[in-house]
Structure formats: structure tokens, C-alpha cells
Motif scaffolding. Sequence first.
Motif, PDB file in Angstrom:
ATOM      1  N   LEU A 108      28.079  -3.274  -0.164  1.00  0.00           N
ATOM      2  CA  LEU A 108      29.219  -2.944   0.679  1.00  0.00           C
ATOM      3  C   LEU A 108      30.436  -3.652   0.102  1.00  0.00           C
ATOM      4  O   LEU A 108      30.414  -4.863  -0.108  1.00  0.00           O
ATOM      5  CB  LEU A 108      28.991  -3.402   2.124  1.00  0.00           C
ATOM      6  CG  LEU A 108      27.864  -2.712   2.905  1.00  0.00           C
ATOM      7  CD1 LEU A 108      27.747  -3.317   4.299  1.00  0.00           C
ATOM      8  CD2 LEU A 108      28.098  -1.213   2.993  1.00  0.00           C
ATOM      9  N   ASN A 109      31.485  -2.874  -0.160  1.00  0.00           N
ATOM     10  CA  ASN A 109      32.734  -3.449  -0.642  1.00  0.00           C
ATOM     11  C   ASN A 109      33.898  -2.756   0.055  1.00  0.00           C
ATOM     12  O   ASN A 109      33.711  -1.821   0.835  1.00  0.00           O
ATOM     13  CB  ASN A 109      32.834  -3.355  -2.173  1.00  0.00           C
ATOM     14  CG  ASN A 109      32.728  -1.925  -2.677  1.00  0.00           C
ATOM     15  OD1 ASN A 109      33.335  -1.006  -2.131  1.00  0.00           O
ATOM     16  ND2 ASN A 109      31.941  -1.726  -3.734  1.00  0.00           N
ATOM     17  N   ASP A 110      35.097  -3.201  -0.213  1.00  0.00           N
ATOM     18  CA  ASP A 110      36.257  -2.676   0.500  1.00  0.00           C
ATOM     19  C   ASP A 110      36.533  -1.207   0.197  1.00  0.00           C
ATOM     20  O   ASP A 110      37.164  -0.508   0.994  1.00  0.00           O
ATOM     21  CB  ASP A 110      37.508  -3.493   0.155  1.00  0.00           C
ATOM     22  CG  ASP A 110      37.473  -4.886   0.757  1.00  0.00           C
ATOM     23  OD1 ASP A 110      36.704  -5.101   1.721  1.00  0.00           O
ATOM     24  OD2 ASP A 110      38.209  -5.762   0.258  1.00  0.00           O
ATOM     25  N   GLU A 111      36.039  -0.728  -0.944  1.00  0.00           N
ATOM     26  CA  GLU A 111      36.329   0.639  -1.350  1.00  0.00           C
ATOM     27  C   GLU A 111      35.342   1.669  -0.823  1.00  0.00           C
ATOM     28  O   GLU A 111      35.663   2.863  -0.769  1.00  0.00           O
ATOM     29  CB  GLU A 111      36.372   0.742  -2.885  1.00  0.00           C
ATOM     30  CG  GLU A 111      37.606   0.128  -3.526  1.00  0.00           C
ATOM     31  CD  GLU A 111      37.624  -1.387  -3.451  1.00  0.00           C
ATOM     32  OE1 GLU A 111      36.560  -1.984  -3.700  1.00  0.00           O
ATOM     33  OE2 GLU A 111      38.679  -1.962  -3.130  1.00  0.00           O
ATOM     34  N   ASN A 112      34.121   1.251  -0.452  1.00  0.00           N
ATOM     35  CA  ASN A 112      33.106   2.257  -0.095  1.00  0.00           C
ATOM     36  C   ASN A 112      32.798   2.302   1.404  1.00  0.00           C
ATOM     37  O   ASN A 112      31.748   2.808   1.810  1.00  0.00           O
ATOM     38  CB  ASN A 112      31.818   2.060  -0.907  1.00  0.00           C
ATOM     39  CG  ASN A 112      31.098   0.751  -0.590  1.00  0.00           C
ATOM     40  OD1 ASN A 112      31.406   0.062   0.385  1.00  0.00           O
ATOM     41  ND2 ASN A 112      30.125   0.415  -1.425  1.00  0.00           N
ATOM     42  N   GLN A 113      33.737   1.793   2.222  1.00  0.00           N
ATOM     43  CA  GLN A 113      33.575   1.842   3.671  1.00  0.00           C
ATOM     44  C   GLN A 113      34.773   2.556   4.295  1.00  0.00           C
ATOM     45  O   GLN A 113      35.878   2.526   3.741  1.00  0.00           O
ATOM     46  CB  GLN A 113      33.463   0.424   4.237  1.00  0.00           C
ATOM     47  CG  GLN A 113      32.247  -0.333   3.715  1.00  0.00           C
ATOM     48  CD  GLN A 113      32.323  -1.812   4.023  1.00  0.00           C
ATOM     49  OE1 GLN A 113      32.014  -2.242   5.128  1.00  0.00           O
ATOM     50  NE2 GLN A 113      32.749  -2.608   3.045  1.00  0.00           N
ATOM     51  N   PRO A 114      34.575   3.204   5.433  1.00  0.00           N
ATOM     52  CA  PRO A 114      35.682   3.909   6.083  1.00  0.00           C
ATOM     53  C   PRO A 114      36.854   2.975   6.380  1.00  0.00           C
ATOM     54  O   PRO A 114      36.659   1.789   6.685  1.00  0.00           O
ATOM     55  CB  PRO A 114      35.057   4.428   7.379  1.00  0.00           C
ATOM     56  CG  PRO A 114      33.598   4.524   7.084  1.00  0.00           C
ATOM     57  CD  PRO A 114      33.306   3.377   6.153  1.00  0.00           C
ATOM     58  N   SER A 115      38.039   3.490   6.299  1.00  0.00           N
ATOM     59  CA  SER A 115      39.232   2.669   6.494  1.00  0.00           C
ATOM     60  C   SER A 115      39.331   2.112   7.907  1.00  0.00           C
ATOM     61  O   SER A 115      39.943   1.070   8.132  1.00  0.00           O
ATOM     62  CB  SER A 115      40.489   3.487   6.177  1.00  0.00           C
ATOM     63  OG  SER A 115      40.559   4.636   7.007  1.00  0.00           O
ATOM     64  N   ASN A 116      38.703   2.797   8.865  1.00  0.00           N
ATOM     65  CA  ASN A 116      38.767   2.347  10.261  1.00  0.00           C
ATOM     66  C   ASN A 116      37.573   1.489  10.659  1.00  0.00           C
ATOM     67  O   ASN A 116      37.389   1.167  11.833  1.00  0.00           O
ATOM     68  CB  ASN A 116      38.872   3.543  11.204  1.00  0.00           C
ATOM     69  CG  ASN A 116      37.665   4.471  11.115  1.00  0.00           C
ATOM     70  OD1 ASN A 116      36.868   4.360  10.184  1.00  0.00           O
ATOM     71  ND2 ASN A 116      37.543   5.376  12.057  1.00  0.00           N
ATOM     72  N   ALA A 117      36.721   1.119   9.685  1.00  0.00           N
ATOM     73  CA  ALA A 117      35.531   0.312   9.972  1.00  0.00           C
ATOM     74  C   ALA A 117      35.826  -1.161   9.736  1.00  0.00           C
ATOM     75  O   ALA A 117      36.706  -1.523   8.957  1.00  0.00           O
ATOM     76  CB  ALA A 117      34.369   0.750   9.088  1.00  0.00           C
ATOM     77  N   ALA A 118      35.070  -2.015  10.431  1.00  0.00           N
ATOM     78  CA  ALA A 118      35.120  -3.452  10.149  1.00  0.00           C
ATOM     79  C   ALA A 118      34.501  -3.670   8.776  1.00  0.00           C
ATOM     80  O   ALA A 118      33.343  -3.340   8.550  1.00  0.00           O
ATOM     81  CB  ALA A 118      34.362  -4.219  11.219  1.00  0.00           C
ATOM     82  N   LYS A 119      35.268  -4.185   7.862  1.00  0.00           N
ATOM     83  CA  LYS A 119      34.819  -4.296   6.471  1.00  0.00           C
ATOM     84  C   LYS A 119      33.776  -5.404   6.294  1.00  0.00           C
ATOM     85  O   LYS A 119      33.723  -6.373   7.041  1.00  0.00           O
ATOM     86  CB  LYS A 119      36.004  -4.574   5.557  1.00  0.00           C
ATOM     87  CG  LYS A 119      37.006  -3.428   5.493  1.00  0.00           C
ATOM     88  CD  LYS A 119      36.382  -2.186   4.877  1.00  0.00           C
ATOM     89  CE  LYS A 119      37.435  -1.113   4.624  1.00  0.00           C
ATOM     90  NZ  LYS A 119      37.997  -0.575   5.882  1.00  0.00           N
ATOM     91  N   ALA A 120      32.933  -5.223   5.276  1.00  0.00           N
ATOM     92  CA  ALA A 120      31.923  -6.209   4.916  1.00  0.00           C
ATOM     93  C   ALA A 120      31.789  -6.223   3.405  1.00  0.00           C
ATOM     94  O   ALA A 120      32.044  -5.213   2.735  1.00  0.00           O
ATOM     95  CB  ALA A 120      30.586  -5.869   5.560  1.00  0.00           C
ATOM     96  N   ASN A 121      31.396  -7.357   2.857  1.00  0.00           N
ATOM     97  CA  ASN A 121      31.171  -7.489   1.421  1.00  0.00           C
ATOM     98  C   ASN A 121      29.849  -8.203   1.199  1.00  0.00           C
ATOM     99  O   ASN A 121      29.746  -9.423   1.399  1.00  0.00           O
ATOM    100  CB  ASN A 121      32.320  -8.268   0.772  1.00  0.00           C
ATOM    101  CG  ASN A 121      33.621  -7.490   0.788  1.00  0.00           C
ATOM    102  OD1 ASN A 121      33.895  -6.699  -0.105  1.00  0.00           O
ATOM    103  ND2 ASN A 121      34.428  -7.708   1.819  1.00  0.00           N
TER     104      ASN A 121
END
Length: 215
Positions: A92-105
Motif C-alpha cells: 500500500l502506497n500513496d499512489e495505489n489507494q483511492p484519493s478519498n481513503a485514509a492512506k497507509a504505507n
Amino acid sequence: MKPVRFTQGVTDTRGNASNRLQRKYWWQLIVLVMLFAGCSSGNSKHPRVEISTRQGDIIIELYPDKAPKSVAAFLSYIEKDLYNNASFYRVLNDENQPSNAAKANVIQGGLYRSKKRPELPGIPHESTKETGILHKDGVVSLARTDPGTATSEFFICIGDQPGFDAGGANNADGLGYAAFGRVVKGLDIVRKIYNQPEYDQYFDPPVPIYNIKKL
């Protein structure tokens, strides 16, 4: 069997096998782990394991004093050689998650891509409120769907991930994930794996885990 699709967290797809009939199993397992920790070399309170990968070796320190059930399960899988020929398969990185989702790395590994995937009892959930182990950079935690469904799948945090702590935004039930250890050597290898090619949140190809052994 394909994994449950998700965008904000990390899952284990084994199903919920945690119930009262497993309590005896877990206490026996915890006792065995405590005995092993007392007899192992180095810091007996915090045993260490080594993950051997194609990209290099990662050493993880475990905290059975804080997360006894999670550590007991993880060490039991290592004793049974379940992680031989496993892999890191998801990122999981900033580029492969929906823009409206809580991001995870994170990078996620385990038996999902393995030919040998035994049925395992779900590990009783040990939240960060109980353990005090927060999802900081390099912390290792158990993937799950519902609380008590975690088994062999685990993830490593890339940077601090407070959304995975109890009450965090990365899990709808608010209970967070069960952290049980942290990387003490090889964080550069973790980041190297994190930067491997991926497609739709999955490494392409997966990064082989040759084995995980106790030190």
C-alpha cells in the motif's frame, strides 16, 4: 481463494476460527513460547527472528511480554516452517489507494501466494490499547478482516501509521490491528521491497521469502 478486496487496511482471508474451544490451545502455545524465550540466546525477553528474502535479510524483535498471543502464533508458524517459500505480495502506497481513503504505507507478506496454506485457528485480537505497541516506522503487525481472524499474514509499517492503532481511521471497526514486533535491522531492505514494481496493490512479481528463522 482470492483475498477480500480492500483499500484502507490489511486483511487475512482465513475466516474467523476464534472461539472458546481454542482458549486451551492458546494458553498452551503461550507457555511454550515463554519457555522458548527463556532458553534462547540474546535478549530472552524480546526474542528475534530473521526473514530471508530475495532482496536481503530483515531482523525483527518480538514482544511476547506485551502481545503474547500474537507472538506465540507467529513463532509457532516459524517452528512448523510454514514461511518457507512464502512471499511479500502486497504493498500500500500513496499512489495505489483511492484519493478519498485514509492512506497507509505498508508491505504485506505471508502464505497467500504459497502452495501450502494450512487451516489455522484465528488469533485472539490484541489491540494497541492492550499492548501499547503503536504502528510506528518498522513495526510488524497482523493482517485481519474481523477481530480474531488474523493468522499467518503480517505487514510492516513504512513510516508511522497511526491509522492502524485502536481508534484509527484505517479500520471500520475502530479496533485497529495487532502489532507484535518491530524491525531492528534491515529497514533498508523493507524500503527496497516497498519500492518494487506493483500492479493494483500487488507486487509484480511477488518478493520471495525464503524462510523465517529464530535467532
